[in-house]
Design a protein around this motif. Structure first.
Motif, PDB file in Angstrom:
ATOM      1  N   VAL A 242     -11.483   1.152   2.647  1.00  0.00           N
ATOM      2  CA  VAL A 242     -10.586   0.895   3.785  1.00  0.00           C
ATOM      3  C   VAL A 242      -9.390   1.840   3.773  1.00  0.00           C
ATOM      4  CG1 VAL A 242     -11.144  -1.481   4.352  1.00  0.00           C
ATOM      5  CG2 VAL A 242      -9.642  -1.015   2.442  1.00  0.00           C
ATOM      6  N   ASN A 243      -9.549   2.957   3.013  1.00  0.00           N
ATOM      7  CA  ASN A 243      -8.515   3.996   3.020  1.00  0.00           C
ATOM      8  C   ASN A 243      -7.155   3.557   2.509  1.00  0.00           C
ATOM      9  OD1 ASN A 243      -8.868   6.609   3.501  1.00  0.00           O
ATOM     10  ND2 ASN A 243      -9.201   6.345   5.722  1.00  0.00           N
ATOM     11  N   ILE A 244      -7.174   2.758   1.461  1.00  0.00           N
ATOM     12  CA  ILE A 244      -5.880   2.370   0.870  1.00  0.00           C
ATOM     13  C   ILE A 244      -5.825   2.995  -0.517  1.00  0.00           C
ATOM     14  CG2 ILE A 244      -4.450   0.445   0.063  1.00  0.00           C
ATOM     15  CD1 ILE A 244      -5.710  -1.305   2.102  1.00  0.00           C
ATOM     16  N   LYS A 245      -4.700   3.656  -0.800  1.00  0.00           N
ATOM     17  CA  LYS A 245      -4.561   4.295  -2.111  1.00  0.00           C
ATOM     18  C   LYS A 245      -4.226   3.237  -3.162  1.00  0.00           C
ATOM     19  CE  LYS A 245      -2.743   8.793  -0.833  1.00  0.00           C
ATOM     20  NZ  LYS A 245      -1.450   9.451  -0.729  1.00  0.00           N
ATOM     21  N   ASP A 246      -4.428   3.595  -4.440  1.00  0.00           N
ATOM     22  CA  ASP A 246      -4.081   2.636  -5.487  1.00  0.00           C
ATOM     23  C   ASP A 246      -2.589   2.600  -5.750  1.00  0.00           C
ATOM     24  OD1 ASP A 246      -6.589   1.728  -5.940  1.00  0.00           O
ATOM     25  OD2 ASP A 246      -7.087   3.377  -7.285  1.00  0.00           O
ATOM     26  N   HIS A 247      -1.889   3.604  -5.253  1.00  0.00           N
ATOM     27  CA  HIS A 247      -0.447   3.579  -5.459  1.00  0.00           C
ATOM     28  C   HIS A 247       0.269   4.030  -4.192  1.00  0.00           C
ATOM     29  CE1 HIS A 247      -1.646   7.661  -6.542  1.00  0.00           C
ATOM     30  NE2 HIS A 247      -0.529   7.987  -5.921  1.00  0.00           N
ATOM     31  N   MET A 248       1.567   3.816  -4.219  1.00  0.00           N
ATOM     32  CA  MET A 248       2.359   4.081  -3.021  1.00  0.00           C
ATOM     33  C   MET A 248       3.664   4.746  -3.481  1.00  0.00           C
ATOM     34  SD  MET A 248       3.634   1.018  -0.619  1.00  0.00           S
ATOM     35  CE  MET A 248       2.222   0.642   0.347  1.00  0.00           C
ATOM     36  N   GLU A 249       4.095   5.762  -2.767  1.00  0.00           N
ATOM     37  CA  GLU A 249       5.378   6.387  -3.130  1.00  0.00           C
ATOM     38  C   GLU A 249       6.396   6.059  -2.065  1.00  0.00           C
ATOM     39  OE1 GLU A 249       3.970  10.317  -5.575  1.00  0.00           O
ATOM     40  OE2 GLU A 249       5.443  10.556  -3.978  1.00  0.00           O
ATOM     41  N   LEU A 250       7.532   5.554  -2.493  1.00  0.00           N
ATOM     42  CA  LEU A 250       8.561   5.201  -1.514  1.00  0.00           C
ATOM     43  C   LEU A 250       9.914   5.204  -2.219  1.00  0.00           C
ATOM     44  CD1 LEU A 250       8.327   1.375  -0.793  1.00  0.00           C
ATOM     45  CD2 LEU A 250       7.181   2.470  -2.654  1.00  0.00           C
ATOM     46  N   LEU A 251      10.948   4.840  -1.504  1.00  0.00           N
ATOM     47  CA  LEU A 251      12.274   4.823  -2.121  1.00  0.00           C
ATOM     48  C   LEU A 251      12.596   3.412  -2.590  1.00  0.00           C
ATOM     49  CD1 LEU A 251      14.302   7.058   0.350  1.00  0.00           C
ATOM     50  CD2 LEU A 251      13.519   7.637  -1.952  1.00  0.00           C
TER      51      LEU A 251
ATOM     52  N   VAL B  40      19.740   4.602  -4.545  1.00  0.00           N
ATOM     53  CA  VAL B  40      18.371   4.888  -4.100  1.00  0.00           C
ATOM     54  C   VAL B  40      17.719   5.990  -4.930  1.00  0.00           C
ATOM     55  CG1 VAL B  40      17.027   5.698  -2.120  1.00  0.00           C
ATOM     56  CG2 VAL B  40      18.962   4.162  -1.768  1.00  0.00           C
ATOM     57  N   SER B  41      16.463   5.793  -5.289  1.00  0.00           N
ATOM     58  CA  SER B  41      15.710   6.854  -5.968  1.00  0.00           C
ATOM     59  C   SER B  41      14.215   6.681  -5.667  1.00  0.00           C
ATOM     60  CB  SER B  41      15.960   6.821  -7.473  1.00  0.00           C
ATOM     61  OG  SER B  41      15.560   5.585  -7.970  1.00  0.00           O
ATOM     62  N   PRO B  42      13.449   7.796  -5.773  1.00  0.00           N
ATOM     63  CA  PRO B  42      12.021   7.682  -5.462  1.00  0.00           C
ATOM     64  C   PRO B  42      11.269   6.887  -6.538  1.00  0.00           C
ATOM     65  CG  PRO B  42      12.559   9.898  -6.191  1.00  0.00           C
ATOM     66  CD  PRO B  42      13.848   9.157  -6.131  1.00  0.00           C
ATOM     67  N   ILE B  43      10.384   6.018  -6.097  1.00  0.00           N
ATOM     68  CA  ILE B  43       9.584   5.242  -7.058  1.00  0.00           C
ATOM     69  C   ILE B  43       8.116   5.306  -6.656  1.00  0.00           C
ATOM     70  CG2 ILE B  43      11.370   3.564  -7.723  1.00  0.00           C
ATOM     71  CD1 ILE B  43      10.009   1.625  -5.727  1.00  0.00           C
ATOM     72  N   GLU B  44       7.278   4.954  -7.631  1.00  0.00           N
ATOM     73  CA  GLU B  44       5.851   4.896  -7.338  1.00  0.00           C
ATOM     74  C   GLU B  44       5.349   3.520  -7.771  1.00  0.00           C
ATOM     75  OE1 GLU B  44       2.859   8.253  -8.323  1.00  0.00           O
ATOM     76  OE2 GLU B  44       2.586   6.697  -9.834  1.00  0.00           O
ATOM     77  N   ILE B  45       4.631   2.837  -6.906  1.00  0.00           N
ATOM     78  CA  ILE B  45       4.104   1.509  -7.252  1.00  0.00           C
ATOM     79  C   ILE B  45       2.581   1.581  -7.340  1.00  0.00           C
ATOM     80  CG2 ILE B  45       4.075  -0.941  -6.667  1.00  0.00           C
ATOM     81  CD1 ILE B  45       6.301  -0.531  -4.722  1.00  0.00           C
ATOM     82  N   SER B  46       2.033   1.100  -8.472  1.00  0.00           N
ATOM     83  CA  SER B  46       0.580   0.933  -8.550  1.00  0.00           C
ATOM     84  C   SER B  46       0.300  -0.554  -8.418  1.00  0.00           C
ATOM     85  CB  SER B  46       0.050   1.406  -9.892  1.00  0.00           C
ATOM     86  OG  SER B  46       0.451   2.718 -10.114  1.00  0.00           O
ATOM     87  N   PHE B  47      -0.736  -0.893  -7.694  1.00  0.00           N
ATOM     88  CA  PHE B  47      -1.033  -2.305  -7.461  1.00  0.00           C
ATOM     89  C   PHE B  47      -2.274  -2.731  -8.224  1.00  0.00           C
ATOM     90  CE2 PHE B  47       1.270  -0.801  -3.775  1.00  0.00           C
ATOM     91  CZ  PHE B  47       2.252  -1.768  -3.647  1.00  0.00           C
ATOM     92  N   GLY B  48      -2.184  -3.905  -8.864  1.00  0.00           N
ATOM     93  CA  GLY B  48      -3.353  -4.476  -9.530  1.00  0.00           C
ATOM     94  C   GLY B  48      -4.163  -5.247  -8.494  1.00  0.00           C
ATOM     95  N   ASN B  49      -5.199  -5.941  -8.968  1.00  0.00           N
ATOM     96  CA  ASN B  49      -5.936  -6.812  -8.059  1.00  0.00           C
ATOM     97  C   ASN B  49      -5.129  -8.073  -7.837  1.00  0.00           C
ATOM     98  OD1 ASN B  49      -8.087  -5.192  -7.647  1.00  0.00           O
ATOM     99  ND2 ASN B  49      -9.392  -6.169  -9.184  1.00  0.00           N
ATOM    100  N   SER B  50      -5.218  -8.613  -6.657  1.00  0.00           N
ATOM    101  CA  SER B  50      -4.469  -9.850  -6.440  1.00  0.00           C
ATOM    102  C   SER B  50      -5.245 -10.996  -7.096  1.00  0.00           C
ATOM    103  CB  SER B  50      -4.289 -10.100  -4.958  1.00  0.00           C
ATOM    104  OG  SER B  50      -5.413 -10.752  -4.458  1.00  0.00           O
ATOM    105  N   ARG B  51      -4.504 -12.037  -7.494  1.00  0.00           N
ATOM    106  CA  ARG B  51      -5.112 -13.195  -8.161  1.00  0.00           C
ATOM    107  C   ARG B  51      -4.869 -14.420  -7.311  1.00  0.00           C
ATOM    108  NH1 ARG B  51      -8.208 -11.458 -11.869  1.00  0.00           N
ATOM    109  NH2 ARG B  51      -7.420  -9.423 -12.461  1.00  0.00           N
ATOM    110  N   GLU B  52      -5.812 -15.308  -7.362  1.00  0.00           N
ATOM    111  CA  GLU B  52      -5.537 -16.568  -6.691  1.00  0.00           C
ATOM    112  C   GLU B  52      -5.695 -17.665  -7.702  1.00  0.00           C
ATOM    113  OE1 GLU B  52      -7.961 -17.468  -3.373  1.00  0.00           O
ATOM    114  OE2 GLU B  52      -6.402 -18.705  -2.480  1.00  0.00           O
ATOM    115  N   PHE B  53      -4.584 -18.331  -8.011  1.00  0.00           N
ATOM    116  CA  PHE B  53      -4.678 -19.444  -8.934  1.00  0.00           C
ATOM    117  C   PHE B  53      -4.105 -20.634  -8.191  1.00  0.00           C
ATOM    118  CE2 PHE B  53      -3.357 -21.418 -13.103  1.00  0.00           C
ATOM    119  CZ  PHE B  53      -4.637 -21.849 -13.392  1.00  0.00           C
ATOM    120  N   HIS B  54      -2.859 -20.966  -8.490  1.00  0.00           N
ATOM    121  CA  HIS B  54      -2.232 -21.968  -7.634  1.00  0.00           C
ATOM    122  C   HIS B  54      -1.920 -21.331  -6.294  1.00  0.00           C
ATOM    123  CE1 HIS B  54      -2.042 -24.841 -10.760  1.00  0.00           C
ATOM    124  NE2 HIS B  54      -1.295 -24.073 -11.519  1.00  0.00           N
ATOM    125  N   GLU B  55      -1.564 -20.071  -6.384  1.00  0.00           N
ATOM    126  CA  GLU B  55      -1.226 -19.332  -5.167  1.00  0.00           C
ATOM    127  C   GLU B  55      -1.685 -17.890  -5.367  1.00  0.00           C
ATOM    128  OE1 GLU B  55       3.019 -19.486  -5.217  1.00  0.00           O
ATOM    129  OE2 GLU B  55       2.975 -19.072  -7.356  1.00  0.00           O
TER     130      GLU B  55
END
Ligand code: C2E
Ligand code: MG
Ligand code: MG
Length: 734
Positions: free
Chosen positions: A248-257, A265-280
């Motif tokens: 679906v054309n989504i990268k594993d990470h995102m670069e933003l401020l 303010v400074s540039p950061i990079e976020i990598s995302f894990g898989n989402s979990r569903e437990f209680h929420e």
């Protein structure tokens, strides 16, 4: 892990009902399995009596039947389930696990025990809601006479169970200790963007300690507008797992401020894990500060796109700027722009006279003068050497561009102060400017640069230190000169250069050697004489590779010719001062001798007298060094008589031979001319130099008494320059 036997049983056993009824079919060992099958309980009975989800699957994974509970666990209608293979419902990583289980079960003597923990496994199943769900599962064989199938029992783990709670606690502990060891911030958020977990490194990235940040909104870690812009993107990661992101054309990470509490303010990079569903539903974000990396990237980019000496943009930056300018032109958002090609006049002389250091200072000063003359919005580049390029991004009319050109002429035309060895001198430098208007004179990068360059050639042709605006009827000679200079850059690779050899005879007798003379067959213009292109090649530096090619080629040709005809002809090669001034010139010649195997005593290097006079000290040093490496290589002064060398100078050079210039031979028997030839001959004789009479065309010239004192003669009377094959014939016919 301590838990009651009952609890364990309840967990492991798919259902109580199975214990009593269907469980009789989910047998514990081979014997019992045989019994179960022999009992002939139909699979439908088993499926409908099971209290867990049961899928009956074939060996290849195809789902044959599914009970109602399984449709609930998986949130898929029975008809949808039946069309699928079990492998479509579980992630790739689980395929092997399931296959292995099934394979094991086909081995005789293989036991499956629904009460045995090892036989249970966790399976992630893809549900109708497009999320994965972790199920506990067990797989059992079901054999009939016709075929072997399997029952895959799946059930959702009981989250309240002690075992699971213990397991979860342990996993959490591991997770926490792992996340504490890394330098990135690890932050877990829920769907409302509330931070529910943060590791200690959060303080390094965001300036908040974990206690401070847990419970707050993710939003505080970003500049407000950035968060609102990116929140919908981040939200997607709650629903799309790692494996599916590419689809679906989504990268594993995102670069933003991001925003650090203390540093801003400074540039950061976020990598995302898989989402979990437990209680929420939750999402793990691993966040790093990439300011340092960004700085390094910026510096590297700057270095790649700027000229070190003047700090102006380079050719690559120009290419990128002009291309984006043309994009704007094509979308009509800009009107007229102007491109200036600048080439300094007289820079080379200053460089040769005062040295490179002074040359560099002039280039730096010129860059500054250009900056002072132009507006902030105008762009200036240096293409190397003394070539500068100016891009006026906004010009209303042609007159404006001409006005700017006049200003540049005026500013750069002012004299430069040069400090050399504590002595101050002044140097005058001019500039030739070629102007092309955008989009009038070209609608792409290539055309516009060619036309600005052509206009610059025309300015040089017209007498330098002036500007010329491109027009279709620019002088023919400027176009020619431009074609030659551009063509020289590719002539060798296009194999347009070749050599001819002109025989040199012992006076009135047999051939003694040859002179190699270069020829250029231009793709469009045909044969271009060396007198036209050699000076251009010297000017734009292409004489270095060309000269090198001549040496290599000629030495190889003549060595082979000598071997073939069993001769010892010498080879004379013309050398340009540009080659001679190379610091490693002696080593280059040494390389040629080693590569081609020519005997050093057969190699003569011809250097034009006028060139020798330009920079005598430097030339002498290089020639002396060459003589040390190869004493047998001899040096010839070409076109002698034209350069008025001083006697004392000539005696200091390690020279063996002079070639009397053709202009003197041509004027034989004019009496004044004869006096000059006579004095040249006397001089050469007194210095013990060999003489070549060059350009002998007639018998009269050859038989002249003074000319006969020259040991060697060359000219049309013997032969015009010949290709190597014709030379072989010439020699054989002698
Ligand atoms: P040069 O080294 O003085 O070469 C002799 C020139 O005189 C050659 O012209 C040759 O064809 C011409 N010539 C020879 N005998 C006669 C004659 O009897 N009558 C007349 N009218 N001309 C004669 P070419 O081949 O056009 O070369 C011109 C110059 O180009 C050469 O003068 C040399 O300075 C330069 N050149 C040629 N090949 C090279 C090269 O490989 N490297 C360098 N650096 N210069 C070269
Ligand atoms: Mg010559
Ligand atoms: Mg000559």
């Amino acid at each position: 892990m301590a838990h009651s036997k009952d609890k364990q049983k309840q967990l492991k056993s798919p259902s109580a009902a199975l214990d009593k009824t269907s469980r009789g079919t989910m047998v514990k060992n081979q014997d019992e399995q045989a019994i179960a099958n022999s009992m002939g309980l139909p699979s439908d009975f088993i499926l409908s009596n099971a209290v867990d989800g049961v899928l009956q699957i074939k060996e290849d994974g195809r789902i044959m039947k599914a009970n109602t509970i399984s449709t609930k666990v998986l949130d898929l209608a029975e008809k949808n389930l039946k069309k699928k293979s079990i492998y479509e419902l579980i992630p790739k990583e689980y395929h092997l696990l399931l296959k292995k289980r099934m394979e094991e079960l086909t081995h005789p003597g293989m036991n499956v025990d629904v009460d045995r923990e090892e036989d249970l496994f966790l399976l992630r199943c893809y549900t109708g809601k497009k999320v994965y769900k972790t199920c506990e599962a067990i797989i059992l064989p079901y054999k009939t006479d016709q075929e072997l199938t399997f029952f895959l029992n799946i059930w959702e783990p009981d989250s309240s169970s002690e075992r699971l709670v213990d397991q979860l606690k342990e996993v959490q502990k591991n997770y926490e200790s792992l996340s504490e060891t890394i330098s990135e911030a690890v932050i877990i958020i829920d769907e409302s963007f509330k931070i529910i977990y943060a590791n200690s490194a959060t303080i390094r990235v965001f300036g908040y300690n974990k206690k401070e940040i847990i419970g707050k909104s993710f939003e505080v870690l970003f500049p407000e507008e950035i968060f609102y812009r990116y929140a919908p993107e981040i939200k997607k990661y709650f629903y799309v797992d790692f494996d599916d992101r590419k689809d679906v054309n989504i990268k594993d990470h995102m670069e933003l401020l991001g925003r650090n509490k203390n540093r801003g303010v400074s540039p950061i990079e976020i990598s995302f894990g898989n989402s979990r569903e437990f209680h929420e539903r939750t999402l793990t974000c691993i966040i790093r500060d990439v300011s340092h990396r960004k700085n390094v990237e910026r510096k590297l980019r700057y270095l790649a796109y700027h000229d070190k000496l003047t700090d102006l943009g380079n050719r690559d930056l120009f290419a990128s700027d002009i291309n984006s300018l043309f994009e704007q032109v094509s979308t009509r958002s800009i009107g007229l722009a102007a491109l200036f090609f600048l080439d300094l006049d007289g820079f080379k002389q200053v460089n040769d006279t005062f040295g490179h250091q002074a040359g560099d200072e002039i280039l730096i000063e010129t860059a500054q003068r250009l900056r002072d003359t132009l507006r902030e919005s105008d762009l200036i580049y240096r293409f190397g050497g003394d070539e500068f390029v100016v891009l006026l991004t906004k010009v209303n009319q042609r007159k404006d561009a001409e006005l700017v050109a006049r200003k540049i002429l005026d500013k750069v035309g002012k004299s430069y102060t040069i400090d050399k060895d504590g002595e101050r001198s002044r140097a005058s430098i001019g500039v030739s400017i070629g102007i092309a208007l955008i989009p009038l004179h070209g609608a792409d990068h290539e055309t516009i640069t060619r036309n600005a360059d052509l206009a610059m050639y025309s300015a040089k042709e017209n007498g330098k230190n002036q500007f010329v605006v491109f027009s279709e009827d620019l002088t023919h000679s400027a176009k020619n000169k431009w074609t030659i200079e551009q063509g020289l850059k590719t002539a060798l690779t296009r194999q347009e250069m070749f050599l001819e050899y002109q025989p040199i005879h012992l006076n009135g007798k047999e051939i003694a050697g040859v002179e190699a003379l270069i020829r250029w067959k231009h793709g469009i213009q045909g044969i271009i004489p060396p007198e036209l292109f050699i000076p251009a090649a010297e000017e734009n530096g292409t004489i270095i590779p060309i000269g090198h090619w001549v040496l290599d080629r000629a030495c190889m040709d003549i060595r082979l010719l000598n071997r073939k005809l069993n001769l010892n002809l010498f080879l004379s090669v013309n050398i340009s001062t540009k080659q001679l001034n190379l610091p490693n010139f002696p080593e280059l010649i040494d390389g040629v001798i080693n590569r081609t195997g020519i005997e050093p005593k057969l190699l003569k290097l011809e250097i034009t007298e006028t060139f020798l006079m330009e920079n005598p000290e430097k030339v002498t040093a290089n020639l002396n060094r060459l003589k040390k490496i190869h004493p047998d290589v001899s040096l010839v002064i070409d076109d002698f008589g034209k350069g008025y060398s001083s006697l004392s100078y000539l005696s200091r050079l390690p020279v063996e031979c002079i070639k009397i210039d053709r202009s003197f031979i041509k004027d034989i028997p004019d009496p004044t001319n004869m006096k000059v030839i006579s004095s040249i001959v006397n001089l050469a004789q007194s210095l013990g130099l060999t003489m070549v009479a060059e350009g002998i065309e007639t018998k009269e010239q050859q038989d002249n008494d003074i000319i006969r004192q020259c040991q060697l003669s060359q000219g049309y009377i013997h032969s015009r320059p010949l290709t190597i094959n014709k030379l072989v014939q010439y020699i054989q016919n002698q």
